[in-house]
Design an enzyme around this catalytic site. Structure first.
Site, mmCIF file in Angstrom:
data_model
loop_
_atom_site.group_PDB
_atom_site.id
_atom_site.type_symbol
_atom_site.label_atom_id
_atom_site.label_comp_id
_atom_site.label_asym_id
_atom_site.label_seq_id
_atom_site.Cartn_x
_atom_site.Cartn_y
_atom_site.Cartn_z
ATOM 1 N N GLY A 79 -6.796 -5.501 4.963
ATOM 2 C CA GLY A 79 -5.874 -4.810 3.702
ATOM 3 C C GLY A 79 -5.752 -3.937 4.310
ATOM 4 O O GLY A 79 -6.289 -2.739 4.444
ATOM 5 N N GLY A 80 -4.384 -3.021 3.170
ATOM 6 C CA GLY A 80 -4.286 -1.769 3.020
ATOM 7 C C GLY A 80 -3.475 -0.924 3.778
ATOM 8 O O GLY A 80 -2.530 -2.356 5.126
ATOM 9 N N GLU A 81 -2.539 0.432 3.701
ATOM 10 C CA GLU A 81 -1.745 0.613 4.394
ATOM 11 C C GLU A 81 -2.224 1.332 5.890
ATOM 12 O O GLU A 81 -3.257 0.825 6.324
ATOM 13 C CB GLU A 81 -0.711 1.099 3.883
ATOM 14 N N VAL A 82 -1.441 2.132 6.571
ATOM 15 C CA VAL A 82 -1.353 3.098 7.352
ATOM 16 C C VAL A 82 -2.822 4.615 7.141
ATOM 17 O O VAL A 82 -2.605 4.648 5.236
ATOM 18 C CB VAL A 82 -0.910 3.552 8.295
ATOM 19 N N HIS A 85 -8.777 7.515 10.704
ATOM 20 C CA HIS A 85 -10.322 7.640 11.451
ATOM 21 C C HIS A 85 -10.267 9.435 12.075
ATOM 22 O O HIS A 85 -9.415 9.668 13.384
ATOM 23 C CB HIS A 85 -10.854 6.767 11.909
ATOM 24 N N GLY A 167 -14.172 -2.220 5.765
ATOM 25 C CA GLY A 167 -14.671 -1.280 4.586
ATOM 26 C C GLY A 167 -14.098 0.110 3.688
ATOM 27 O O GLY A 167 -13.524 -0.012 3.588
ATOM 28 N N PHE A 168 -15.554 0.903 4.068
ATOM 29 C CA PHE A 168 -14.574 2.081 3.156
ATOM 30 C C PHE A 168 -14.832 3.455 4.818
ATOM 31 O O PHE A 168 -15.902 3.201 5.066
ATOM 32 C CB PHE A 168 -14.852 2.497 2.112
ATOM 33 N N ALA A 169 -14.147 4.134 4.808
ATOM 34 C CA ALA A 169 -14.123 5.613 5.148
ATOM 35 C C ALA A 169 -14.171 6.906 4.387
ATOM 36 O O ALA A 169 -12.560 7.434 3.288
ATOM 37 C CB ALA A 169 -12.614 5.824 6.123
ATOM 38 N N CYS A 185 -1.976 5.677 3.452
ATOM 39 C CA CYS A 185 -2.172 4.533 2.187
ATOM 40 C C CYS A 185 -1.066 4.563 1.817
ATOM 41 O O CYS A 185 -0.505 3.833 0.894
ATOM 42 C CB CYS A 185 -3.257 4.946 1.528
#
Length: 233
Positions: A79-82, A85, A167-169, A185
Site C-alpha cells: 500500500g502507499g504512494e511513491v 530507498h 514494512g517500514f523505512a 508519499c
C-alpha cells in the site's frame, strides 16, 4: 512467547529483498497454521531505488525513468504512494502470521503497531516521533523546514492469508536529496527528515539494536538474530 528470526543483512537490492519476502510468505501459506515456520524479519538497506505502491500516481514522480536510467523505479504490491530507498535508511520487513496470538487479524492494528515500533525507537534517541491523523508513517516536529512536521519513516504493507510483508523505512543517515525527485508519499506540504539531523553521530548498528528491542516489546515476540540470508526451500 512467539519467536521471530531477524536477518540483519546490510545492503541488499530491492528486487532481491522483495523476492525473499514473496517466497517466505508462500512457504507460510503452504504450511498452514500448524505446524508453521517461525516468523521472520528482514532488516537491511537498499541501493538507491524508487518504489510505487498500489494506486500510486505517476504525477508524484518528477523524473522520467525511461530517459534517466540511473534511477530505478519499481511498481510493487504494498500500500502507499511513491517513496525512496537509499543507503543509510533502515528498511524492516516483518513476515508475521497475524492469525497467531498475541497478534490480531487486523491490518489497521498491525500498521499502528509498526508505527509504534518506530515511535519507541525514536524515543530512545530523544526524538519525539508521532502519528498524523489520516496519514500512515511517523513524523517529527521540525522547525528547520517551512512545514510543521517532517516525515522520518514511511510505512507500507501487504498481507496474504494474514501473513504480512513489506514494512517500514526509517531514515537514519540517508542522503535526503534523493527525495527531491519525487513527491514523497504524495504529500506536497511535508518534508522528510532523518535521525542524523538530530544526532549527527548516530550509527546504523545502534538503531538496528533499538528497533529489535522495540519490536520485541510492541509485538511481544522474541527476536533471534542472524546475519545469514533467509533459508528458502
Amino acid at each position: 512467547m512467539n519467536k521471530c528470526i531477524v536477518h540483519r543483512l546490510g545492503l541488499v537490492s530491492y528486487r532481491q529483498a522483495w523476492n525473499w519476502q514473496q517466497q517466505l510468505v508462500k512457504e507460510r501459506i503452504r504450511s498452514g497454521v500448524s505446524p508453521a515456520p517461525l516468523d521472520v524479519c528482514l532488516m537491511l538497506q537498499h541501493p538507491a531505488v524508487y518504489t510505487l505502491g498500489r494506486g500510486a500516481s505517476w504525477d508524484n514522480v518528477k523524473f522520467d525513468p525511461s530517459k534517466e536510467s540511473g534511477f530505478e523505479l519499481i511498481k510493487v504490491d504494498r500500500g502507499g504512494e511513491v517513496t525512496h530507498h537509499a543507503p543509510g535508511q533502515l528498511v524492516v520487513y516483518p513476515i508475521l502470521n497475524l492469525t497467531r496470538d498475541p497478534f490480531k487479524k487486523d491490518l489497521h492494528w498491525y500498521l499502528r503497531q509498526v508505527e509504534q515500533v518506530v515511535i519507541d525507537t525514536l524515543q530512545a534517541f530523544d526524538i519525539a516521533g508521532e502519528r498524523v491523523d489520516g496519514l500512515t508513517g511517523v513524523w517529527v516536529p521540525d522547525n528547520r523546514y517551512p512545514f510543521p512536521k517532517s516525515k522520518i519513516a514511511a510505512v507500507g504493507t501487504h498481507a496474504s492469508k494474514w501473513i504480512t510483508m513489506h514494512g517500514f523505512a526509517l531514515n537514519v543517515t540517508t542522503d535526503l536529496s534523493g527525495f527531491n525527485r519525487i513527491v514523497p508519499c504524495g504529500l506536497h506540504d511535508k518534508a522528510v527528515s532523518s535521525i542524523q539531523e538530530f544526532h549527527p553521530n548516530v550509527s546504523m548498528a545502534d538503531v538496528e539494536e533499538v528497533v529489535i528491542k522495540s519490536m520485541e516489546k510492541v509485538f511481544e515476540i522474541e527476536m533471534q538474530q542472524t546475519t545469514n540470508p533467509p533459508y528458502l526451500e
